[in-house]
Design an enzyme around this catalytic site. Structure first.
Site, short mmCIF file in Angstrom:
data_model
loop_
_atom_site.label_atom_id
_atom_site.label_comp_id
_atom_site.label_asym_id
_atom_site.label_seq_id
_atom_site.Cartn_x
_atom_site.Cartn_y
_atom_site.Cartn_z
N THR A 1 0.87 -1.18 0.00
CA THR A 1 0.00 0.00 0.00
C THR A 1 0.90 1.22 0.00
O THR A 1 1.91 1.22 0.69
CB THR A 1 -0.84 0.03 1.30
OG1 THR A 1 -1.69 -1.11 1.33
CG2 THR A 1 -1.68 1.28 1.40
N VAL B 1 -12.23 -6.57 1.29
CA VAL B 1 -11.74 -5.21 1.52
C VAL B 1 -10.56 -5.31 2.47
O VAL B 1 -10.65 -5.96 3.51
CB VAL B 1 -12.85 -4.33 2.12
CG1 VAL B 1 -12.30 -2.98 2.57
CG2 VAL B 1 -13.98 -4.14 1.13
N ASP C 1 -7.18 -3.38 4.63
CA ASP C 1 -7.12 -2.34 5.66
C ASP C 1 -6.99 -0.95 5.05
O ASP C 1 -7.18 0.05 5.74
CB ASP C 1 -5.96 -2.60 6.63
CG ASP C 1 -4.61 -2.66 5.93
OD1 ASP C 1 -4.58 -2.94 4.72
OD2 ASP C 1 -3.59 -2.42 6.59
N THR D 1 1.33 -0.71 6.21
CA THR D 1 1.26 -1.61 5.06
C THR D 1 1.45 -3.02 5.58
O THR D 1 2.05 -3.22 6.64
CB THR D 1 2.33 -1.25 4.02
OG1 THR D 1 2.26 -2.17 2.92
CG2 THR D 1 3.74 -1.29 4.61
N GLY D 2 0.95 -4.00 4.83
CA GLY D 2 1.13 -5.38 5.27
C GLY D 2 -0.15 -6.18 5.16
O GLY D 2 -1.04 -5.82 4.38
N ASP D 3 -0.23 -7.22 5.93
CA ASP D 3 -1.38 -8.13 5.86
C ASP D 3 -2.60 -7.46 6.50
O ASP D 3 -2.85 -7.57 7.70
CB ASP D 3 -1.02 -9.44 6.58
CG ASP D 3 -2.13 -10.47 6.42
OD1 ASP D 3 -3.25 -10.11 5.99
OD2 ASP D 3 -1.88 -11.65 6.73
N GLY D 4 -3.35 -6.79 5.64
CA GLY D 4 -4.47 -5.98 6.12
C GLY D 4 -5.54 -6.78 6.84
O GLY D 4 -6.22 -6.25 7.73
#
Ligand code: ASP
Length: 370
Positions: A235, A264, A266, A286-289
């Site tokens: 992101t 959807v 994060d 950012t990362g595993d939402g």
């Protein structure tokens, strides 16, 4: 004037004095600088430069909100890492959809779009939601219709040759890895049934698929760690503090590759991917939402700084709250306080974030190790 009023007046004067020190620039304790300041996840240099051009222009500079739009739009056009803007992160049907958010840290207004189809301009659509509706979040095709009705280009196919090729290869690899868990697939690529659910209760089409598959496959839990890495799951999350000391944050992403349609992330969730408040500072993540949104890490960071934590401690605390419960999660965030001091923290991968402030000649990229 009675004692309590005098105390209040003194407090207000001190607040203003502190604020003036910050606005004057001053030194930052660590990695900080002077206003204006732009911070972004990853080495998205062009995006930071685009935001900087807006916020540093002229004697008063542009607004933090306008700089966020310029910066995130630049990444959407450049399709940064293939994970921002159109043409990346195909879902299980091969389609690209966009998540984006913008927040004005002066008014705390937020606009966001989620799982938006057929429109390339995620951050501009989010700003339209913020500035022309009383809502916070619009989703799916209704977000598309809203964005087009407000003047954004569309409907446009958001796929690219690369996203289609990635999706075709994934289909050929029996749709692995994917985000399903505790299901039995009726074929290599589904449909998927919850374990222990009798197929009799399913639709005719699903039952046909079930029968055609001959044999049911083994239960799957294939939300593999390998689904999430730097180039299929990013992101742009950006924070700007303008020359007036106003804070804005924004995000834009096409989410997670091979997500289940309708997912959807994060990115459009306030307090998860980004949060900001003039009184405190800002955060971007950012990362595993799917994991991170359970913790609202950016809200946590801003509130920790409000209670006196330094950006570095606030960032590390927010990450460790997640890693304690999910030791395998992959994610990162940056924190910047309203004096321009910034820091990052990460888990499961090496993270980089980009900064530009008025003491720098150009964008600087900072590397953070887990
Ligand atoms: N957080 C985004 C999502 O889960 C992707 C990322 O930043 O890695 O959709």
């Amino acid at each position: 004037m009675d004692r309590s009023n005098a105390g209040l007046l003194l407090g207000l004067l001190l607040l203003q004095f502190n604020r003036c020190l910050a606005l004057g620039g001053g030194d930052a304790a660590e990695g900080g600088g002077v206003f204006p300041v732009v911070v972004s996840t990853w080495p998205f240099r062009e995006a930071v430069r685009a935001a900087w051009e807006v916020v540093a222009a002229g004697s008063t500079g542009g607004s933090a909100v306008d700089a966020i739009v310029a910066g995130c739009s630049a990444c959407e056009v450049l399709r940064c890492d293939g994970t921002v803007g159109p043409g990346g992160s195909p879902d299980e049907n091969g389609e690209t959809t966009l998540d984006a958010l913008i927040m004005n840290g002066t008014t705390m207004e937020i606009g966001a779009v989620a799982s938006m189809r057929y429109v390339k301009d995620g951050i501009k659509a989010a700003k339209l939601v913020m500035e022309h509706t009383g809502h916070t979040l619009l989703v799916g095709e209704k977000a598309t219709a809203f964005a087009i009705s407000m003047g954004l280009a569309g409907p446009t196919n958001l796929s690219s040759p690369e996203s289609i090729e990635k999706w075709s290869n994934w289909r050929q690899n029996h749709c692995q890895p994917n985000f399903w868990k505790n299901v039995v697939p009726a074929g290599n690529c589904g449909p998927y049934y919850p374990i222990n659910v009798n197929p009799v209760h399913r639709t005719i089409g699903e039952i046909q698929g079930w029968l055609q598959s001959g044999n049911l496959l083994e239960p799957t839990d294939s939300h593999l760690k390998s689904v999430i890495n730097r180039h299929n799951h990013d992101t742009i999350s950006m924070a700007v503090i303008d020359k007036m000391g106003h804070v804005a944050v924004g995000t834009s992403t096409n989410g997670a590759t091979f997500k289940i349609p309708g997912r959807v992330g994060d990115g459009p969730i306030p307090g998860s991917s980004a949060y900001g408040d003039d009184e405190v500072g800002a955060c971007g993540a950012t990362g595993d939402g799917d994991i991170m949104m359970r913790f609202l890490p950016c809200y946590q960071v801003v509130e920790s700084m409000r209670r006196g934590m330094e950006p570095r401690d606030a960032a590390m605390d927010a990450i460790s709250r997640i890693s304690r419960k999910y030791p395998d999660f992959v994610g990162a965030l940056f924190a910047v306080n309203n004096k321009g001091v910034h820091a990052g923290a990460c888990h499961g991968w090496t993270f980089q974030y980009s900064v530009r402030n008025s003491s720098m000649e150009d964008v600087e990229v900072i590397t953070v190790t887990p």
